[in-house]
Each structure stands twice: as structure tokens, then as C-alpha cells.
Write an enzyme that holds these catalytic residues in place. Structure first.
Site, mmCIF file in Angstrom:
data_model
loop_
_atom_site.group_PDB
_atom_site.id
_atom_site.type_symbol
_atom_site.label_atom_id
_atom_site.label_comp_id
_atom_site.label_asym_id
_atom_site.label_seq_id
_atom_site.Cartn_x
_atom_site.Cartn_y
_atom_site.Cartn_z
ATOM 1 N N GLU A 51 48.704 35.252 71.814
ATOM 2 C CA GLU A 51 47.648 36.231 72.073
ATOM 3 C C GLU A 51 48.074 37.228 73.143
ATOM 4 O OE1 GLU A 51 42.860 36.096 72.990
ATOM 5 O OE2 GLU A 51 44.095 34.382 73.563
ATOM 6 N N GLU A 77 36.201 29.638 69.688
ATOM 7 C CA GLU A 77 35.960 30.984 69.170
ATOM 8 C C GLU A 77 36.197 30.965 67.665
ATOM 9 O OE1 GLU A 77 37.215 35.540 70.409
ATOM 10 O OE2 GLU A 77 37.783 33.845 71.662
#
EC number: 3.2.1.40
Length: 920
Positions: free
Chosen positions: A779, A506
Site C-alpha cells: 500500500e 476494511e
């Protein structure tokens, strides 16, 4: 009055300065920290033709507190500053401005080097000395300045379906040129569609840079860099060489395939030589260059790693005597008129540090795992024994669990480097065109007859070249560790753009993450240039209807926007303005802000938004299951309407700052209309949530964004606190709610709850990650536990800065400093004291200097020390439930007024109000 007498002698000049005022600049004082733009010091290849000037005073020994005037001089030569500043002499300007002062002189052109100095007058009209001379050298400011052509290897000529080797195999490029005269000065202007390394006569000019020129919206703008190569050119044959790879331009981006970004890399360079007789010579990329894809770097990908084959090495390939007869020709591509070539707006990614392993473990006869003790971003350098033809493989991981190498969270990113030795012996290798997020490196394939040692490997820490302040410390070791983890998260993810994560498939510039972390990062590091460049890219990616992508720069992966993400168009410029006071960030962003408001409006009916949203992303304990759980329980329409109102409010404030009063009136009406609609649509008469689940974030949005009547604020605060208490004082917030939590609770008078949340040890909490071995912020609140291992979701980054948003409260809450006016021209200082913390200290960076705050718990209260810098006015406000029993200045003289504190040091003794019976 100040009397100055000057006596000239044959050998020296003596200047006696006598001041009749006890509040004046002393003789040795002069401005320091001279910068231009967003913080550039003596820049080479600067981007702004009309620069903005900033400085700070050096007044540590004087009693001056305020600037009353300044004078800036700009000249084309240093000598001209003393006799005739031919570019600009502002003369004496009555102003307290020390930052972002706009140049108003003669036009400064591409390549031009100018010199400048500044002096100031204090509040008693006493002048400082002139500053030391600073300089600015412009880059190539316009496309027309470029005489070079884009070039690439002939075999990479564009096709509809290029092979992976075409895109992923780096191109080696070279040319030769002769110099017959004495060189006075030489500048290399360079960039790539992709990433590059440049060599001149075998010298790696970009040795300390990583993956230049970085990542911008390539169809709109490509950044260029300038290098001083004067000393590298010889008075004989010379060679200029380059290696280019896809980087972010071509090949794989995120989890897309190579063919989704199928334009091959291209290179652009312009070497400008000025001889001692003032004649010039240009060496440019053109069709005379030679190229090959048969170099030792056989494959390069940001996501998948690099493959290096030593048998392909070409010794001396960037030297003038190299035989390139077997190299092929290049092709030239026409420039794209709509793509701007502009000097880089912030410093590039660089090698900034090296880490050595803390330990290692040999897991088989030719495999060893090195632990660097810190999750980081960069590449390794190896120096180890190898066998000819036996491939050495380097794999990376952020964590181990019970000794197992964990790479599930890299998803499809292979993140593996390969080195194929050409001979037995000691091999040295550092990857060039990739980067990894890792703490652990597994090396296999080394000479198994040799025992591993620590010095086989070092880790090169890479991030955008920013100054980190390391400006917070407390009595709580875990709080300090949290600050350290957030700091490392900042470093690792500030990689030319603000990445969401540095390790998986990503690594994008997500706008929602940026909203959460922009203010904390501004307190922690010198990142104004970094953020202003990102915001420039955001404006470029915004479409005509106001649509703002989820991530910037945009790639065609997720082609919709989200409330709380696209609102970066309004949130980022306003946060930067409040921190810096630089009005230009608002001027540049105001059209974009208005356009985003229009897009919001197009997604609303009767002032209730139906915009798509990621919701309160990764809220813990969601009711939904599966992928839907990631978006949390707060009603999507509630979130979107709240952010619509927030963006309108910030755009209204911007309109007022810029003098667009009619716009401001219109936005004020819209803001009130949205607030009323929000209140009616989502809450009943008792302020219970009636759409979706009643969540902490629902009330946080309502309170933080001023969406409720004043008469209902206390009710909403009570309901929020009740939700916290029903969760055993644990947060239930994700990416949107968490940034608001501490400030809303402080506003409610419950900093005790902020500290309880901050010091909570169990899931979900900040200390939970620390208790489970984190060295960066995660995260997810539950990315890993020692008992259960890793979260089973592949989306499980262990280096994600969003939840580092709490560090904002370290400065604004624990230390208690907030800007009352943009740029901290006026500041509020109200440290939130607690018996749970024996002391805290830190500094808050402002354009005028640091505001220093420290406090220590005593037997009957707290001692608070405050330093206010020059040109700032501060107000000390005792926190709730505390009284000041003594206040003194640096001379230990009592002070009775704590409002309008000028530059100086102050001490405050505070005790708990008796009616409250003890410290929180």
C-alpha cells in the site's frame, strides 16, 4: 474459386476440398474459443437473455488473415442446428466482427438451454468449417421465476438490536423430499442474503466455491447461482441442507459494529426436477423447513475469523435419515420488490490452488509458526494432533520482523480461527465462512507431546475464478519478481469485487484503486466479466444527482465522494471498451457517465472544482504531517479540476462512439473551457504551479489529460523531468500520479527515465519492496524495511494492487503494444528497447487472439519478433533513436511496409541511430 465434390459411400462420407487460392482457410480450420457475454464458456445459469457471441479462428496452418463474413446458428436442440435452427440463423453476414455479436433471434427464456455454432469466411470468401457445438443455459432471469420464500431460523427474527450471536452464529437449514420417478434433469437455483453452503444428500454442492453468492448492492440486486444436481438425487428419500452466515450482508463490515448491519442472513433455494416423463417437481424454501443455530460453527466473520466447536457436530445432518426433531421452525420473509434477483454476472470466488509451507519454527512447546513463502488470500486446512477440550488457535500475519508476528496492520480485524476438539487424536478443520490475507500462520494449542511437521497445514488459495495469463518475462530477475508480486496482488484482491486489501478491517471495493489497476489487470488476466459486474454495481450505487461512492458496494462508513475516485464512472467503462471493443459496456454506462459529469459540475464554480478529494494518496515525502500527509502535496482543486476535465473528455469520446453527436459537441466545448480554466488557475505565465506545491503529479495530470496548449507541452515535460532529477530520479507520486508516470515520460521521449525509475533500488521505488522481501505489492512505498521494520501507521497493507499499475507499461511500453482502435482491431507495436534489459517477451490478449512480442539485445542492436493474430491489423513503429535495417515475414521474405501488418509472424532487426551513439 473453391471446388468441393462430395461422394457418398455406405460406410463413410469423404469430402474433398480443393482451393485454387493460396490465401484461404484450409479444410480443418474452424472457429474455436466459443464464448458468450464477457467470456463465459458453455455457461450454466447465464444472466443475459439476449447473449453476445464471440469466437476465434483456428488458422495456424493457413494463410488467411481476415474475416469477411460469419454465420451463427442457434437452436433449442443440437440436432436442430443441422436441420432447422429454430431460434436464430443469422445467415451470411458480411462483417469482420468476431466478438460481442448480438443475438437477434427468438426470445430465450429462463431455464432455457440453447445450442449454437458459427462459421466464418476469410478475405477470399472461403468458408471455414462449422465450429463445434456450444451451449448456453439460462438461469432464473426474473423475480417472478422464483416460487421460493426467503427463510431463516426462527430465533433470528428481525429486531431493532439483535445480539451478536444472532448475526454471527451460522444457521443450519434442512428439508426432506421424496422422488418416485426417474430423474431426467435437476437444477438447484440458490442464493442468500449473506453467504451459504448447500448440501444434497450429504454432498457439498458448493465444495469448491468460497462465500457465494458474493457481494452486490443488496438492496438493489442479489446474485443467484445455478447448480446441476441431476446425479445427486436418488429415487427415494432425499435431503437438502444449507448453512448460511452473515458474510458481507449482516454483522461487521469494515470497522463498523455488528449492529450497524443488523439484518440477519436469509436463504432462498428452488430445486427444479424434471422427470423422464417430462413432468416436473419443485422443492423450495418455505415454512416447512427446519432450522438450528446449534451447529459446530459457533461464530463466523469475514474480518474476525471463525470459531468451530467439534462437540456441536451433527453427523449426517444433511442426509435424509437425520433426526431433526429437536430443530426449530423457520420464519419466512417477504421478497423485497425493489431488489432484483439475477444470475451471477461473473464466476464466484473459488479454491484455486494449494500452498504447502516452506518452513516452520516452533516458538513454544505448543505454538508453531508456518511460513508459506507467499503473501496470499484464503483459508488454511489443518490436520494435526489435538487434546480433547484444548482449544487450537490459528492466527495470521502477512510478515514477521525479526521473528515477531506482525498484526498491527490488521487493525481491529481479529482474523483468528478457533477449533475446539471433542476428543484426543488427529483433528481436521478448514474454515468455511471467513477469509484471511496472510503468509504466516501461527498455530497454538496442539498436542504438545507431538513434534510439528510441515504437513500439518496447507493454505487454500482463494480468489475469483479468473484465468491468469502469466504473460510477461524479461532478463531482469527483479523485474520478473515485480510482475509475480503484482500477479499475486491481483489474485488476492480480486475477491468477488476488487478489494483494496484482503487482510485488515476494511476490504472494500475502492474506486480509486480500481481506476489505477483496471487496464493492467485486463492485460494480465481474463477479468472482463469481473470488471463489468463491478461497474454494474457502481451504476446501481450511484445516486440520482450523480454522486458515486468512494467504494462499491457502498456501506455507510465514509459518506462522501472524491475526485480521482468517483471518476471510475467514466474511466472504467472507457478502459474496458478500448481493451475489448465491446460497445455494450459504453451503452450501459453512458447515462451514468453523464450523471457523474453533472455531479462534477455541481461541485465547480467558474469551471474550477472544489470537490472533496483524497488527493495524490500516499505520495512519498509529503510536507504535511499526521493524517493530512496521506493526501500528498498536490493542490486538491487542481486534482479535482483535472479529473473533471478527464471525465468530460471520456464522456465526449463515448458520445461519439454511440452516435450522440450533439452531446459530443457540448462536451467538447466543456472540455476546452475546463482546460483553459485549469491553465489559468493553477499555473503562471512560465508554467510554474501557483496553487499548492509544485509536484510531479501536477504536471502529470496536466500532460496526461491534455490540459495545456500544444505550445506548452514541451515546457511542462521539461519541468516534470526537472522535478524527477531533483529527486535523484525517484518518483514522488501517489495513487493518482503513479498510473500516469510511465506513459507521460514515454510521450516525452524519455523512456530512459522510465527504466531508471523502474529499476531504482532505493525508496521510493518498486524494487525497494522486493529488496525488503515483498511477495505482493504494498500500500505504501515504505511499508517495511529490513533495517527499520514496519511503517508505524496502522494503515499499512502488504497486499495492495494500486501500485501494480506499472505493469501496464510492461505491455504498452516494454513490449510496446497499444490499441489504436477499440479491441485492438488496429494495434501499434513499438517496443521500448534498452540496453538495461537483455530481452523481454510476452503476449497481449485481444478479442481476436494474442499479439506476441519478444526482443533480444544483440551485439549491434536488437532483434524483435512479432506475431499478429487473425483479424488484426498492426503497425510496427521503431522506437525513438532506432532504425530498422532488416524486416522479414515468417517465410524469411523481406517486407518493406510495416503499416497494416496482417496476421503472421515478423522479424525486425534494429540498430541505434548513429547520431545517438548508443542504446539507452
Amino acid at each position: 474459386m473453391c471446388v468441393v465434390r462430395t461422394f457418398w459411400f455406405a460406410v463413410l462420407t469423404v469430402i474433398f476440398a480443393v482451393s485454387c487460392s493460396s490465401h484461404s482457410v484450409i479444410e480443418n480450420d474452424k472457429p474455436t474459443s466459443l464464448k458468450v457475454g464477457e467470456g463465459f464458456v458453455n455457461p450454466l445459469g447465464y444472466y443475459e437473455a439476449s447473449p453476445r457471441f464471440s469466437w476465434k479462428p483456428s488458422i495456424s496452418n493457413s494463410k488467411s488473415t481476415q474475416q469477411s463474413a460469419y454465420q451463427i446458428q442457434v437452436s433449442s436442440t443440437p440436432e436442430g442446428l443441422l436441420t432447422n435452427p429454430d431460434k436464430w440463423d443469422s445467415e451470411k453476414i458480411k462483417s469482420s466482427a468476431m466478438s460481442w455479436v448480438q443475438y437477434k433471434g427468438k426470445k430465450i427464456t429462463s431455464r432455457e438451454k440453447v445450442f449454437w455454432r458459427v462459421r466464418f469466411w476469410d478475405e477470399n470468401n472461403i468458408a471455414s468449417q462449422w465450429s463445434d457445438v456450444a451451449h448456453i443455459e439460462m438461469g432464473l432471469l426474473e423475480n417472478l421465476d422464483w416460487k421460493a420464500s426467503w427463510i431463516g431460523a426462527k430465533d433470528t427474527e428481525s429486531s431493532l438490536s439483535p445480539s451478536q450471536s444472532t448475526l454471527a452464529t451460522p444457521q443450519y437449514l434442512r428439508t426432506q423430499f421424496s422422488v418416485e420417478k426417474e430423474v431426467l434433469e435437476a437444477r438447484l437455483y440458490v442464493t442468500a442474503k449473506g453467504v451459504f453452503k448447500v448440501y444434497l444428500n450429504g454432498k457439498d454442492i458448493t465444495a469448491n466455491d468460497a462465500l457465494p453468492p458474493g457481494w452486490t448492492p443488496y438492496e438493489k440486486r442479489i446474485e443467484t447461482l445455478t447448480y446441476d444436481v441431476t446425479t445427486l438425487i436418488t429415487k427415494r428419500d432425499n435431503a437438502l441442507g444449507a448453512i448460511i452466515a452473515g458474510g458481507w450482508y449482516s454483522g461487521r463490515i469494515a470497522d463498523l459494529k455488528e449492529t450497524d448491519h443488523s439484518k440477519p442472513p436469509r436463504f432462498l433455494a428452488q430445486l427444479e426436477i424434471t422427470y423422464s416423463d417430462n413432468t416436473t417437481r419443485l422443492v423450495t424454501t418455505n415454512d416447512s423447513w427446519k432450522a438450528t443455530q446449534s451447529g459446530p460453527i459457533r461464530f463466523a466473520s469475514n474480518y474476525d475469523g471463525e470459531r468451530y466447536d467439534e462437540t456441536y457436530e451433527m453427523q449426517g445432518w444433511s442426509m435424509p435419515d437425520y433426526d431433526d426433531s429437536e430443530w426449530g421452525t423457520v420464519i419466512t420473509d417477504a421478497s423485497t420488490p425493489g431488489t432484483l434477483l439475477r444470475p451471477k454476472r461473473h464466476l464466484p470466488v473459488r479454491n484455486v490452488d494449494k500452498l504447502t509451507p516452506l518452513s516452520f519454527k516452533q516458538v513454544s512447546k505448543d505454538t508453531v509458526i508456518f511460513d508459506f513463502g507467499q503473501n496470499m488470500v484464503g483459508v488454511p486446512s489443518i490436520k494435526l494432533p489435538v487434546k480433547q477440550g484444548k482449544q487450537v488457535t490459528l492466527r495470521f500475519a502477512e510478515a514477521l520482523h525479526k521473528g515477531d508476528f506482525y498484526t498491527d496492520n490488521y487493525r481491529s480485524a481479529h482474523s483468528t480461527d478457533y477449533f475446539l476438539p471433542a476428543k484426543d487424536g488427529i483433528a481436521e478443520y478448514t474454515p468455511t465462512f471467513t477469509f484471511h490475507g496472510f503468509r504466516f500462520v501461527e498455530i497454538s494449542g496442539f498436542d504438545e507431546t507431538k513434534a510439528p511437521v510441515k504437513n500439518w497445514i496447507v493454505a487454500n488459495v482463494q480468489h475469483s475464478d479468473i484465468d491468469l495469463y502469466n504473460n510477461f518475462l524479461s532478463a531482469n530477475p527483479k523485474l520478473n519478481k515485480l510482475f509475480e508480486n503484482i500477479n499475486w496482488g491481483l489474485k488476492g484482491n480480486f475477491f468477488d469485487i476488487p478489494l483494496d486489501c484482503p487482510q485488515r478491517d476494511e476490504r472494500l471495493g475502492w474506486t480509486g484503486d480500481a481506476n489505477a489497476f483496471i487496464a493492467p489487470s485486463m492485460y494480465m488476466a481474463d477479468v472482463y466479466g469481473f470488471w463489468s459486474a463491478y461497474l454494474n454495481s457502481l451504476r446501481e450505487e450511484q445516486t440520482e444527482d450523480g454522486f458515486v461512492p468512494l467504494y462499491v458496494p457502498f456501506v455507510k462508513w465514509i459518506n462522501w465522494t472524491s475526485s480521482g475516485w468517483g471518476d471510475a464512472a467514466t474511466i472504467l467503462p472507457w478502459e474496458l471498451y478500448m481493451m475489448t471493443g465491446d460497445q455494450k459496456i459504453l451503452e450501459d454506462s453512458y447515462p451514468s457517465m453523464k450523471s457523474w459529469i453533472n455531479y462534477h459540475d455541481s461541485q465547480a464554480k467558474n469551471n474550477i472544482s472544489s470537490m472533496m478529494t483524497f488527493g495524490d494518496w500516499l505520495q512519498p515525502y509529503p510536507e504535511a504531517e499526521g493524517k493530512g500527509a496521506n493526501r500528498g502535496d498536490t493542490d486538491f482543486s487542481l486534482i479535482s479540476t483535472a479529473f473533471f476535465a478527464r471525465s468530460v473528455a471520456l464522456t465526449r469520446k463515448t458520445a461519439l462512439e454511440l452516435g450522440f453527436n450533439e452531446d459530443a459537441k457540448r462536451y467538447e466545448v466543456k472540455q476546452k473551457t475546463l482546460a483553459k480554466a485549469f491553465r489559468a488557475e493553477f499555473f503562471d505565465e512560465d508554467l510554474n504551479v501557483i496553487k499548492g506545491k509544485e509536484t510531479q503529479t501536477a504536471y502529470l495530470l496536466a500532460l496526461a489529460f491534455d490540459l495545456l496548449p500544444q505550445s506548452e507541452v514541451n515546457i511542462a515535460q521539461t519541468k516534470l523531468i526537472s522535478l524527477l532529477q531533483s529527486a535523484d530520479t525517484h518518483l514522488r507520486t501517489g495513487f493518482l500520479g503513479t498510473p500516469l508516470l510511465a506513459d507521460v515520460l514515454q510521450e516525452a521521449g524519455r523512456t530512459d527515465l522510465v527504466y531508471e525509475l523502474l529499476f531504482k533500488e532505493t525508496y521510493p521505488s518498486w524494487f525497494y519492496s522486493i529488496n525488503n522481501g515483498a511477495t505482493t505489492t504494498w500500500e505504501r512505498w515504505n511499508s517495511y524495511s529490513l533495517e527499520e521494520g514496519f511503517n508505524p501507521q496502522g494503515m499499512n497493507s502488504l497486499n495492495h494492487y494500486a501500485y501494480g499499475t506499472i505493469s501496464r507499461w510492461f505491455y504498452e511500453g516494454i513490449l510496446g503494444v497499444k490499441p489504436q482502435l477499440p479491441g485492438f482491431k488496429k494495434a501499434i507495436i513499438s517496443p521500448q528497447l534498452t540496453s538495461k534489459l537483455g530481452f523481454a517477451e510476452g503476449s497481449i490478449p485481444t478479442p481476436s487472439g494474442d499479439i506476441d512480442v519478444s526482443w533480444t539485445m544483440t551485439s549491434d542492436g536488437f532483434d524483435v519478433s512479432v506475431t499478429v493474430p487473425f483479424n488484426i491489423s498492426a503497425e510496427f513503429v521503431p522506437p525513438a533513436h532506432y532504425s530498422v535495417v532488416a524486416a522479414t515475414n515468417a517465410k524469411n521474405e523481406p517486407i518493406k511496409k510495416w503499416k497494416g501488418l496482417k496476421a503472421g509472424q515478423y522479424q525486425f532487426q534494429l540498430i541505434i541511430d548513429e547520431k545517438h551513439g548508443g542504446a539507452q
